[in-house]
Design an enzyme around this catalytic site. Structure first.
Site, PDB file in Angstrom:
ATOM      1  N   GLU A  36     -42.763  10.352   1.384  1.00  0.00           N
ATOM      2  CA  GLU A  36     -43.037  11.736   1.803  1.00  0.00           C
ATOM      3  C   GLU A  36     -44.253  12.332   1.089  1.00  0.00           C
ATOM      4  OE1 GLU A  36     -40.168  14.823   1.089  1.00  0.00           O
ATOM      5  OE2 GLU A  36     -39.412  13.863  -0.701  1.00  0.00           O
ATOM      6  N   HIS A  84     -29.995 -10.002   5.025  1.00  0.00           N
ATOM      7  CA  HIS A  84     -29.598  -9.789   6.436  1.00  0.00           C
ATOM      8  C   HIS A  84     -30.735  -9.175   7.233  1.00  0.00           C
ATOM      9  CE1 HIS A  84     -25.496 -10.834   5.306  1.00  0.00           C
ATOM     10  NE2 HIS A  84     -25.690 -10.098   4.225  1.00  0.00           N
ATOM     11  N   ARG A  86     -43.700  26.315   1.667  1.00  0.00           N
ATOM     12  CA  ARG A  86     -42.825  26.187   2.849  1.00  0.00           C
ATOM     13  C   ARG A  86     -43.513  25.437   3.977  1.00  0.00           C
ATOM     14  NH1 ARG A  86     -38.804  30.219   2.718  1.00  0.00           N
ATOM     15  NH2 ARG A  86     -38.781  30.528   4.956  1.00  0.00           N
ATOM     16  N   LYS A  97     -39.086   9.647  -1.722  1.00  0.00           N
ATOM     17  CA  LYS A  97     -40.131  10.265  -2.549  1.00  0.00           C
ATOM     18  C   LYS A  97     -41.479   9.607  -2.280  1.00  0.00           C
ATOM     19  CE  LYS A  97     -38.743  13.501  -3.739  1.00  0.00           C
ATOM     20  NZ  LYS A  97     -37.548  13.636  -2.985  1.00  0.00           N
ATOM     21  N   LYS A 135     -40.744  22.907   3.113  1.00  0.00           N
ATOM     22  CA  LYS A 135     -39.784  22.927   2.009  1.00  0.00           C
ATOM     23  C   LYS A 135     -38.395  23.250   2.533  1.00  0.00           C
ATOM     24  CE  LYS A 135     -38.326  22.822  -2.234  1.00  0.00           C
ATOM     25  NZ  LYS A 135     -38.231  21.522  -2.935  1.00  0.00           N
ATOM     26  N   CYS A 162     -42.063  29.001   8.464  1.00  0.00           N
ATOM     27  CA  CYS A 162     -42.898  30.192   8.316  1.00  0.00           C
ATOM     28  C   CYS A 162     -42.427  31.013   7.115  1.00  0.00           C
ATOM     29  CB  CYS A 162     -42.780  31.063   9.567  1.00  0.00           C
ATOM     30  SG  CYS A 162     -43.226  30.213  11.056  1.00  0.00           S
ATOM     31  N   ASN A 199     -40.055  34.695  11.170  1.00  0.00           N
ATOM     32  CA  ASN A 199     -39.709  33.328  10.779  1.00  0.00           C
ATOM     33  C   ASN A 199     -38.437  32.981  11.528  1.00  0.00           C
ATOM     34  OD1 ASN A 199     -39.300  30.838   9.566  1.00  0.00           O
ATOM     35  ND2 ASN A 199     -38.102  31.731   7.892  1.00  0.00           N
ATOM     36  N   GLY A 200     -38.458  31.864  12.279  1.00  0.00           N
ATOM     37  CA  GLY A 200     -37.277  31.445  13.038  1.00  0.00           C
ATOM     38  C   GLY A 200     -37.701  31.027  14.437  1.00  0.00           C
ATOM     39  N   TRP A 252     -45.752  28.081  10.480  1.00  0.00           N
ATOM     40  CA  TRP A 252     -45.595  26.631  10.645  1.00  0.00           C
ATOM     41  C   TRP A 252     -45.276  26.465  12.108  1.00  0.00           C
ATOM     42  CZ3 TRP A 252     -41.158  23.002  10.778  1.00  0.00           C
ATOM     43  CH2 TRP A 252     -41.522  21.681  10.487  1.00  0.00           C
ATOM     44  N   GLU A 295     -33.493   7.330  -2.326  1.00  0.00           N
ATOM     45  CA  GLU A 295     -34.241   8.518  -2.766  1.00  0.00           C
ATOM     46  C   GLU A 295     -35.628   8.128  -3.273  1.00  0.00           C
ATOM     47  OE1 GLU A 295     -34.110  11.506  -2.334  1.00  0.00           O
ATOM     48  OE2 GLU A 295     -35.375  12.402  -3.886  1.00  0.00           O
TER      49      GLU A 295
HETATM   50  C1  AGP Z   1     -36.764  16.322  -0.207  1.00  0.00           C
HETATM   51  O1  AGP Z   1     -37.790  15.704  -1.002  1.00  0.00           O
HETATM   52  C2  AGP Z   1     -37.248  16.595   1.164  1.00  0.00           C
HETATM   53  N1  AGP Z   1     -38.335  17.526   1.106  1.00  0.00           N
HETATM   54  C3  AGP Z   1     -36.179  16.974   2.171  1.00  0.00           C
HETATM   55  O2  AGP Z   1     -35.569  15.773   2.551  1.00  0.00           O
HETATM   56  C4  AGP Z   1     -35.056  17.949   1.723  1.00  0.00           C
HETATM   57  O3  AGP Z   1     -34.238  17.334   0.774  1.00  0.00           O
HETATM   58  C5  AGP Z   1     -34.198  18.289   2.954  1.00  0.00           C
HETATM   59  O4  AGP Z   1     -35.019  18.975   3.885  1.00  0.00           O
HETATM   60  C6  AGP Z   1     -32.964  19.129   2.636  1.00  0.00           C
HETATM   61  O5  AGP Z   1     -33.352  20.374   2.124  1.00  0.00           O
HETATM   62  P1  AGP Z   1     -32.210  21.317   1.449  1.00  0.00           P
HETATM   63  O6  AGP Z   1     -31.711  20.598   0.246  1.00  0.00           O
HETATM   64  O7  AGP Z   1     -32.913  22.597   1.106  1.00  0.00           O
HETATM   65  O8  AGP Z   1     -31.122  21.510   2.475  1.00  0.00           O
END
Ligand code: AGP
Length: 608
Positions: free
Chosen positions: A488, A504, A28, A485, A603, A2, A99-100, A75, A481
């Site tokens: 996601e 394996h 976010r 990418k 985010k 949020c 938020n929380g 959210w 990574e």
């Molecule tokens: C990254 O592309 C993702 N959106 C997600 O994995 C992110 O890296 C993860 O939530 C950690 O976030 P932070 O670096 O703000 O702790």
């Protein structure tokens, strides 16, 4: 997660401005939004499910004219994304945005219900409105201080009461909250980006702070009412930095900012000629660094991948054993850390709940603590003994790119610093390595030229259901990574694997429908990964290979290649990730996916 915003101003209309601020919090992740405003008829509320444009349309129908207002993007955590569950929530003359997560909301709901409270929503937040209202005796800040002591869990709150029409009260625990300071106006927001259009003078609230905002006055106390001094910080990020800068998406802009990201992360920290590294905010003395027995890294997602690269670099350059843990796993095991250990928390936002919890456990266990983050005033930046900032600037795209690049740059510097202090690197070696780092932005700039090739490949990759990324050594985390990418933002199922593990199990998946993305740039492991590429090719896989200039083996087996500038192996992750980011980006575009705000993602994950 949020997002909350608020503004109280001397006259004028603030609601349209708050809607603009909410737009800067869209990254976010959210599913509904709303505004409460102190109009001449009392507090008016407009809330809508869906994107902020739905809220804007409703505000056209039901204008809220006010100079004091609060707003929210939700959210959903407790309660479905419905208008009734959208914030702000009201109890009589009092409204709140949050938020929380209020972890004891059911207990409070029962207690308040027994006293006659009637709830309109399924949310945890609504109990805050009823609780504060039940404690209100004319002073909103006093009522909030009395109420938050009853709350368990995390919160960033903003509240208004009709009887004090120019006052906003804010409170925070574990969820970020920043105040904006202006002439005749004060703001609040979950994130600096939402304040930049109005002010660059901000105050980062700390856990336990309760702030009272008037148009021309601002005070902060702790929960007991004791005045707290919080410095005003000048933010160098201008509003346009958070704009798209002419790119179609924030993510593409941020991918292209990466050469600058590396340069900014190095700025003022290295003296190549003398071979010295100065890490501002790194408050661990050299003797302690020499006595360290182990390094433990905790992080989530992309930051965890950065930690895996950091492991290779620190072990190689400093001779220190490193373990890398998912923060969400580390917090459920004995910390096994002590005074001879360095715990590094890596977090772009500095607010990820799991990582913050792991950092705190390590600190309580007695480890030296360092956070590598992109946000100066973040919660983790204040929890840790030392902070190394990545200086990547605001990263708006949910999929992390330049922040990851900043993390790798800082980890490279830290590895060299540790190696130099612990006598593993001679001054000559250090000067050479610093020179290589200084040249890195040029190699990343060259790697950005692979965008057209990546776009071309993406046209075919977009039709895939699955994809396998393979890498070895310091590039194995880059395979992970690259897979993250792609999955996601394009929603294609993608897995990253150490290339040596292919035989394996994963090789059973390989056929003509499974593209294999191989990181096969020059490295000590080049011959074995070339063998893996040939094994995959023999089973019909379409190979997309990252190769170095002059490659004459893997390129022959590949369906498509992306040629990259040759750099020292330890720096190759910072170059090799660029085409994989672009491949994911163009594949998502080809699939008309929501590149900057992928479905279900946030985010910053401020809940465990
Ligand atoms: C990254 O592309 C993702 N959106 C997600 O994995 C992110 O890296 C993860 O939530 C950690 O976030 P932070 O670096 O703000 O702790």
């Amino acid at each position: 997660m949020c997002g909350i915003v608020g503004c109280t101003a001397q006259g004028g209309e603030v609601v349209a401005g708050l809607v603009e601020s909410l737009k800067r919090l869209e990254y976010r992740g959210y599913d509904s939004s709303g505004i409460a405003a102190q109009t001449v008829q009392g507090i008016g509320i407009v809330r809508r499910v869906g994107k902020i444009r739905e809220l804007e349309a409703q505000l056209q129908q039901e204008p809220l004219i006010a100079s004091t207002a609060i707003g929210h993007t939700r959210w959903a955590t407790h309660g479905r994304p419905t208008e009734a569950n959208a914030h702000p929530h009201r109890c009589g003359k009092l409204v709140v945005v949050h938020n929380g997560i209020i972890e004891n909301y059911l207990e409070l709901r029962q207690e308040l219900g027994a006293s006659g409270a009637v709830f309109q929503s399924e949310t945890d937040t609504e109990v805050v409105a009823h609780l504060v209202a039940s404690l209100w005796q004319g002073d909103l800040a006093a009522a909030v201080r009395a109420a938050v002591g009853r709350l368990e869990g995390s919160f960033a709150l903003a509240l208004m009461h009709e009887d004090t029409p120019e006052v906003i009260v804010a409170a925070r625990r574990d969820s970020p909250l920043v105040l904006g300071v202006g002439e005749g106006a004060h703001w609040l927001a979950s994130d600096v980006a939402a304040l930049l259009p109005w002010t660059r003078r901000v105050i980062y609230l700390e856990d336990g702070d309760v702030a009272e905002l008037h148009p021309t006055a601002l005070s902060v106390t702790d929960m007991a009412g004791k005045k707290q001094h919080r410095p005003v910080v000048e933010i160098s990020w201008s509003a346009e930095m958070a704009e798209k800068g002419g790119y179609a998406h924030f993510m593409l802009k941020e991918i292209h900012e990466q050469p600058t990201t590396v340069a900014n992360a190095l700025l003022g920290r290295i003296a190549e000629k003398s071979g010295t590294i100065t890490l501002d905010g790194f408050n661990i003395d050299d003797d302690t660094l020499r006595s360290l027995r182990r390094v433990s890294i905790v992080a989530c997602g992309t930051s965890w991948h950065a930690g895996q690269v950091g492991r290779f670099l620190i072990e190689q350059d400093a001779g220190l054993p490193v373990e890398v843990d998912y923060a969400s796993e580390a917090i459920y095991r004995e910390p096994m850390l002590g005074k001879d250990d360095l715990l590094i928390a890596i977090s772009q936002s500095g607010e990820t709940a799991d990582t913050r919890a792991a950092l705190r456990r390590g600190r309580e266990a007695g480890a030296h603590t360092l956070v590598i983050s992109n946000v100066a005033g973040s919660s983790m930046a204040r929890d840790a003994q030392s902070v190394l900032l990545t200086y990547a600037g605001p990263e708006i795209g949910v999929a992390s790119t330049k922040a990851f690049m900043g993390q790798l740059t800082v980890l490279s510097l830290l590895a060299l610093k540790l190696g130099a202090v612990r006598g593993k690197l001679t001054n000559g070696e250090l000067r050479r390595r610093l020179h290589e780092l200084k040249l890195l932005p040029h190699a990343i700039e060259a790697a950005l030229h692979s965008s057209d090739a990546a776009k071309d490949i993406a046209a075919e990759l977009a039709a895939a259901r699955d994809a396998l990324f393979i890498g070895r050594g310091v590039n194995y985390p880059i395979a992970l990574e690259g897979a993250l990418k792609l999955k996601e933002i394009s929603y294609i199922h993608a897995e990253g694997y150490p290339a040596g593990e292919m035989k394996h199990g994963p090789i059973a998946l390989i056929d003509a429908s499974m593209p294999v993305i191989a990181i096969a740039t020059h490295a000590a492991t080049y011959a074995v990964i070339a063998g893996n590429v040939e094994e995959a090719k023999a089973r019909g896989a379409r190979i997309i290979a990252l190769v170095s200039q002059g490659d004459d083996r893997v390129a022959k087996s590949a369906w498509r290649t992306i040629v990259l500038p040759a750099v020292p192996e330890n720096l190759s992750p910072l170059v090799n990730i660029v085409p994989l980011q672009l491949l994911a980006y163009w594949t998502a575009v080809a699939r008309n996916a929501d590149v900057d705000q992928p479905r279900n993602l946030a985010k910053t994950v401020t809940v465990q």
